[in-house]
Design an enzyme around this catalytic site. Structure first.
Site, short mmCIF file in Angstrom:
data_model
loop_
_atom_site.label_atom_id
_atom_site.label_comp_id
_atom_site.label_asym_id
_atom_site.label_seq_id
_atom_site.Cartn_x
_atom_site.Cartn_y
_atom_site.Cartn_z
N TYR A 1 -4.96 38.04 9.78
CA TYR A 1 -4.97 36.94 10.75
C TYR A 1 -5.77 35.78 10.15
O TYR A 1 -7.00 35.83 10.06
CB TYR A 1 -5.61 37.36 12.08
CG TYR A 1 -4.83 38.37 12.89
CD1 TYR A 1 -3.47 38.57 12.71
CD2 TYR A 1 -5.45 39.12 13.89
CE1 TYR A 1 -2.76 39.47 13.48
CE2 TYR A 1 -4.75 40.03 14.66
CZ TYR A 1 -3.40 40.20 14.45
OH TYR A 1 -2.71 41.11 15.22
N LEU B 1 1.06 39.00 28.14
CA LEU B 1 1.49 37.71 28.70
C LEU B 1 2.69 37.17 27.91
O LEU B 1 3.00 35.97 27.98
CB LEU B 1 0.34 36.70 28.66
CG LEU B 1 -0.87 37.10 29.51
CD1 LEU B 1 -1.98 36.05 29.41
CD2 LEU B 1 -0.46 37.30 30.97
N ARG C 1 2.97 36.48 24.95
CA ARG C 1 2.49 35.43 24.03
C ARG C 1 2.38 34.06 24.72
O ARG C 1 2.60 33.02 24.12
CB ARG C 1 3.40 35.38 22.81
CG ARG C 1 3.43 36.72 22.07
CD ARG C 1 4.47 36.74 21.00
NE ARG C 1 4.54 38.00 20.30
CZ ARG C 1 3.81 38.34 19.22
NH1 ARG C 1 2.94 37.49 18.74
NH2 ARG C 1 3.97 39.49 18.64
N GLY C 2 2.10 34.11 26.00
CA GLY C 2 1.89 32.87 26.77
C GLY C 2 3.05 32.56 27.70
O GLY C 2 2.87 31.90 28.73
N SER D 1 2.49 33.62 31.25
CA SER D 1 1.13 33.33 31.74
C SER D 1 1.12 32.41 32.95
O SER D 1 0.11 32.26 33.62
CB SER D 1 0.32 32.65 30.63
OG SER D 1 0.85 31.37 30.36
#
Ligand SMILES: NC(=O)c1ccc[n+]([C@@H]2O[C@H](COP(=O)([O-])OP(=O)(O)OC[C@H]3O[C@@H](n4cnc5c(N)ncnc54)[C@H](OP(=O)(O)O)[C@@H]3O)[C@@H](O)[C@H]2O)c1
Length: 333
Positions: free
Chosen positions: A56, A206, A208-209, A212
């Site tokens: 990452y 979520l 990846r958003g 959300s």
């Protein structure tokens, strides 16, 4: 902080873990000092499980964690680290390496970057198809004996690989995508985890958003944002997926919570073997995510949620075709 055991052999961890990836990589520009403040706020709130990967930000995420953990008691954190994905200097993904000598090499660099003497859970980010899983896990087991690692984990492994790995050394947890939009694990992987006593750290809770309640189809993504190439965010699919989110918004409002809190609470309620990892990159998002712990969903709430977003309702696969092909968990044998 509510806690859960990670499988029958794993550590006790906070019921929600913090995934740190987006603080360094893949989700657009991130503010490093806010990332550090978010990790510290999580620790202050009682979050113990912190998830990272050596790839990452090519080491950046581990160094960010090291800075965030400075002055903190090491034993208050459970560090979950992934290895094995290979990248070049531009960040391109160039392969997967699960060979035993590489495992030991990756770990040596990780320990130095994290500034720690041990990693709590060490896992290949993807199963290397060229290396028997017994060899990869065998190398982690050796590192456990040597005191550098406490537990073995896996990521995106299918049931058969999980069984083979578990026969070499007990697996504490499988990290895998799971959410109202991604329920694939329910057919064979979740039953295998239950049978073997392997916990699940669920990522993408979520989506990846997308799930959300904060996503908008107008959002412009930079070229290195994972979501630019993710089918569920494509122009062809995003509208349908956001329509599903709107149905959840109504349910969330009736419970006095946000969509993100409802989506996280649903994963928590689904099985007490699940520990959701939330990808909060700011203290504000973290506070929202941790609010899910206050929400008790009744059987009726869960039925309403599952009727609003039935299995398979999301449009598009969870990864682009070439990435789906790298997932042992999606292998059809
Ligand atoms: N094993 C694997 O293959 C794998 C793959 C991916 C991720 N992971 C792990 O899982 C962690 C979580 O990543 P994810 O993709 O699963 O994240 P996620 O929680 O599904 O989505 C995170 C994104 O959602 C947005 N968001 C909006 N409201 C939020 C809230 N209240 N709390 C948190 N995020 C909110 C954030 O965007 P804004 O910041 O723009 O608001 C953030 O970038 C990663 O950090 C990584 O550790 C593992």
């Amino acid at each position: 902080m509510m806690t859960r055991l990670l499988g029958s052999t794993g550590p006790r961890v906070s019921a929600i873990g913090l995934g740190c990836m987006g603080m360094s990589d893949l989700y657009g520009p991130a503010d490093e000092s806010e990332g550090i403040a978010t990790v510290r706020a999580a620790l202050d709130a009682g979050v113990t499980l912190l998830d990272t990967g050596d790839y990452y930000g090519m080491g950046h995420n581990e160094m960010l964690l090291r800075d965030a953990l400075k002055g903190r008691a090491r034993d208050n954190a459970v560090l979950s680290v992934k290895f094995g994905a290979l990248r070049d200097a531009r960040g391109n993904w160039t392969g997967i390496d699960g060979r035993p000598a590489s495992v030991k090499n990756f770990l040596a660099y990780t320990l130095r970057r994290l500034g720690t003497e041990y990693v709590d859970i060490y896992r290949p980010g993807r199963v290397d198809p060229a290396v028997p899983i017994e060899e990869t896990v065998g190398a982690i087991a050796e590192m456990i004996k040597a005191g550098y690692v406490r537990h073995v984990g896996l990521s995106e492994a299918g049931a058969e690989t999980l069984r083979r790995a578990h026969a070499v050394h007990p697996v504490a947890d499988l990290q895998i995508e799971y959410s109202l939009f991604s329920r694939g694990v329910e057919s064979t992987i979740l039953p295998a985890c239950r049978e073997l006593g392997v916990g699940i750290t669920a990522y993408g809770v979520l989506s990846r958003g997308l799930l959300s309640g904060h996503w908008s189809k107008e959002r412009v993504l930079p070229p290195n944002d994972f979501r630019k190439y993710a089918p569920r965010f494509s122009a062809a699919n995003v509208e349908r997926n956001l329509a599903l989110v709107e149905t959840l918004r109504g349910i969330a409002a009736s419970k006095g919570v946000t969509v993100a809190q409802l989506a996280i609470a649903w994963v928590l309620a689904r099985d007490n073997g699940f520990v959701p990892l939330v990808g909060a990159r700011t203290r504000e998002r973290l506070a929202e995510a941790l609010g899910a712990l206050e929400l008790q969903l009744s059987a009726d709430d869960r039925s309403r949620i599952e009727a609003a977003v039935p299995p398979g309702a999301a449009a598009g696969e969870r990864y682009a075709t070439q990435l789906m092909a790298t997932l042992d968990s999606e292998r059809r044998s």
